[in-house]
Design an enzyme around this catalytic site. Structure first.
Site, PDB file in Angstrom:
ATOM      1  CE  LYS A  13      -8.336   4.668  -6.621  1.00  0.00           C
ATOM      2  NZ  LYS A  13      -8.973   5.240  -7.827  1.00  0.00           N
ATOM      3  NE  ARG A  88      -4.435   1.689 -11.381  1.00  0.00           N
ATOM      4  CZ  ARG A  88      -4.279   2.834 -10.735  1.00  0.00           C
ATOM      5  NH1 ARG A  88      -3.704   2.863  -9.564  1.00  0.00           N
ATOM      6  NH2 ARG A  88      -4.723   3.951 -11.264  1.00  0.00           N
ATOM      7  NE  ARG A 127      -7.598  13.958 -10.591  1.00  0.00           N
ATOM      8  CZ  ARG A 127      -7.602  12.675 -10.256  1.00  0.00           C
ATOM      9  NH1 ARG A 127      -8.429  12.234  -9.321  1.00  0.00           N
ATOM     10  NH2 ARG A 127      -6.804  11.825 -10.861  1.00  0.00           N
ATOM     11  NE  ARG A 161      -2.883  12.021 -11.566  1.00  0.00           N
ATOM     12  CZ  ARG A 161      -3.404  10.880 -11.144  1.00  0.00           C
ATOM     13  NH1 ARG A 161      -3.844  10.768  -9.903  1.00  0.00           N
ATOM     14  NH2 ARG A 161      -3.491   9.854 -11.950  1.00  0.00           N
ATOM     15  NE  ARG A 172      -5.661   7.875 -15.016  1.00  0.00           N
ATOM     16  CZ  ARG A 172      -5.888   9.087 -14.508  1.00  0.00           C
ATOM     17  NH1 ARG A 172      -5.903  10.151 -15.299  1.00  0.00           N
ATOM     18  NH2 ARG A 172      -6.085   9.240 -13.229  1.00  0.00           N
TER      19      ARG A 172
HETATM   20  P1  AMP Z   1      -3.323   6.862  -9.869  1.00  0.00           P
HETATM   21  O1  AMP Z   1      -2.710   8.057  -9.221  1.00  0.00           O
HETATM   22  O2  AMP Z   1      -3.653   5.776  -8.878  1.00  0.00           O
HETATM   23  O3  AMP Z   1      -4.496   7.204 -10.755  1.00  0.00           O
HETATM   24  O4  AMP Z   1      -2.198   6.246 -10.832  1.00  0.00           O
HETATM   25  C1  AMP Z   1      -1.672   6.978 -11.914  1.00  0.00           C
HETATM   26  C2  AMP Z   1      -0.971   6.041 -12.887  1.00  0.00           C
HETATM   27  O5  AMP Z   1       0.115   5.385 -12.218  1.00  0.00           O
HETATM   28  C3  AMP Z   1      -1.824   4.908 -13.425  1.00  0.00           C
HETATM   29  O6  AMP Z   1      -2.589   5.298 -14.562  1.00  0.00           O
HETATM   30  C4  AMP Z   1      -0.758   3.859 -13.775  1.00  0.00           C
HETATM   31  O7  AMP Z   1      -0.072   4.208 -14.967  1.00  0.00           O
HETATM   32  C5  AMP Z   1       0.228   4.018 -12.633  1.00  0.00           C
HETATM   33  N1  AMP Z   1      -0.121   3.170 -11.465  1.00  0.00           N
HETATM   34  C6  AMP Z   1      -0.499   3.594 -10.213  1.00  0.00           C
HETATM   35  N2  AMP Z   1      -0.735   2.561  -9.397  1.00  0.00           N
HETATM   36  C7  AMP Z   1      -0.536   1.436 -10.142  1.00  0.00           C
HETATM   37  C8  AMP Z   1      -0.639   0.047  -9.887  1.00  0.00           C
HETATM   38  N3  AMP Z   1      -1.035  -0.424  -8.676  1.00  0.00           N
HETATM   39  N4  AMP Z   1      -0.347  -0.818 -10.892  1.00  0.00           N
HETATM   40  C9  AMP Z   1       0.065  -0.386 -12.098  1.00  0.00           C
HETATM   41  N5  AMP Z   1       0.171   0.914 -12.433  1.00  0.00           N
HETATM   42  C10 AMP Z   1      -0.122   1.834 -11.463  1.00  0.00           C
END
Ligand code: AMP
Length: 215
Positions: A13, A88, A127, A161, A172
């Site tokens: 994404k 989400r 990554r 990360r 996740r």
């Molecule tokens: P991502 O970079 O999108 O994989 O997000 C990393 C982490 O941030 C996720 O595992 C959640 O802990 C938190 N997070 C990101 N976006 C959301 C969202 N829309 N709702 C809730 N938690 C989020």
């Protein structure tokens, strides 16, 4: 044009959103990036979110929707939004509808990147990105041409990360299956969902997304 990129962690994404930004002048709205910036800056939101993110759980709907609201408020009306990692949950999908209406926008498409979950673990655990320009790399699939130097901007600093380890990644994915995938029917009922094979090359996936956007 306002679109949602939906797919499990590691589906591509962020990579595809970067390309859409470069090619179409759209704005990427990644709640994950916003939260990581808040953690780094040690804001109250960042302090609350850090432990949750490290466990691979979801931060509260209210926090992430407030972040999106602030970004939409600051964007020129003519600039398209790419929602990456948001919504989400079903509650976030409903909050997004309200936010779009509030800011005079409407959702044009929800693009689901379809991927093989075992391949995702391999993708995610290798990554890393350039700390300066955000270009993405991979230990096994995409090293910089000169070791330790970003191909795009020449920086020698890279970052990984903390939640990209196998245990957290698997958690996740489970959260994606139980909380996020169930929002697809909500958008299907509105006829907004298109599916793209996310296992092809980065360029192939971009071309498929471009074809949908041009449609
Ligand atoms: P991502 O970079 O999108 O994989 O997000 C990393 C982490 O941030 C996720 O595992 C959640 O802990 C938190 N997070 C990101 N976006 C959301 C969202 N829309 N709702 C809730 N938690 C989020």
């Amino acid at each position: 044009m306002n679109i949602i990129l939906l797919g499990p962690p590691g589906a591509g994404k962020g990579t595809q959103a970067h390309r859409l930004v470069a090619q179409h002048g759209m704005r990427q709205l990644s709640t994950g990036d916003m939260l990581r910036a808040a953690v780094k800056a040690q804001t109250p939101v960042g302090m609350e979110a850090k432990a949750i993110m490290d466990r691979g759980e979801l931060v509260s709907d209210e926090i992430v929707s407030a972040l999106i609201d602030a970004e939409l408020a600051a964007m020129p009306d003519a600039t398209g939004a790419i929602f990456d990692g948001y919504p989400r949950t079903r509650a976030q999908a409903e909050q997004l509808d309200e936010l779009l209406a509030k800011h005079g926008r409407k959702l044009d498409r929800v693009i689901e990147l379809q991927v093989d979950e075992d391949a995702l673990v391999d993708r995610i655990t290798g990554r890393f990105t350039c700390a300066k320009c955000g270009e993405g790399y991979h230990d096994r699939h995409k090293q910089p041409a000169t070791e330790g130097v970003c191909d795009k901007c020449g920086s020698t600093e890279f970052k990984r990360r903390p939640d990209d380890n196998e245990e957290t990644v698997r958690h996740r994915m489970q959260v994606y299956r139980s909380e996020t995938a169930p929002i697809l029917p909500y958008y299907e009922e509105q006829g907004l969902v298109s599916r793209v094979d996310g296992m092809g090359s980065i360029t192939d996936v971009t071309e498929s997304i471009d074809a949908l956007i041009a449609d």
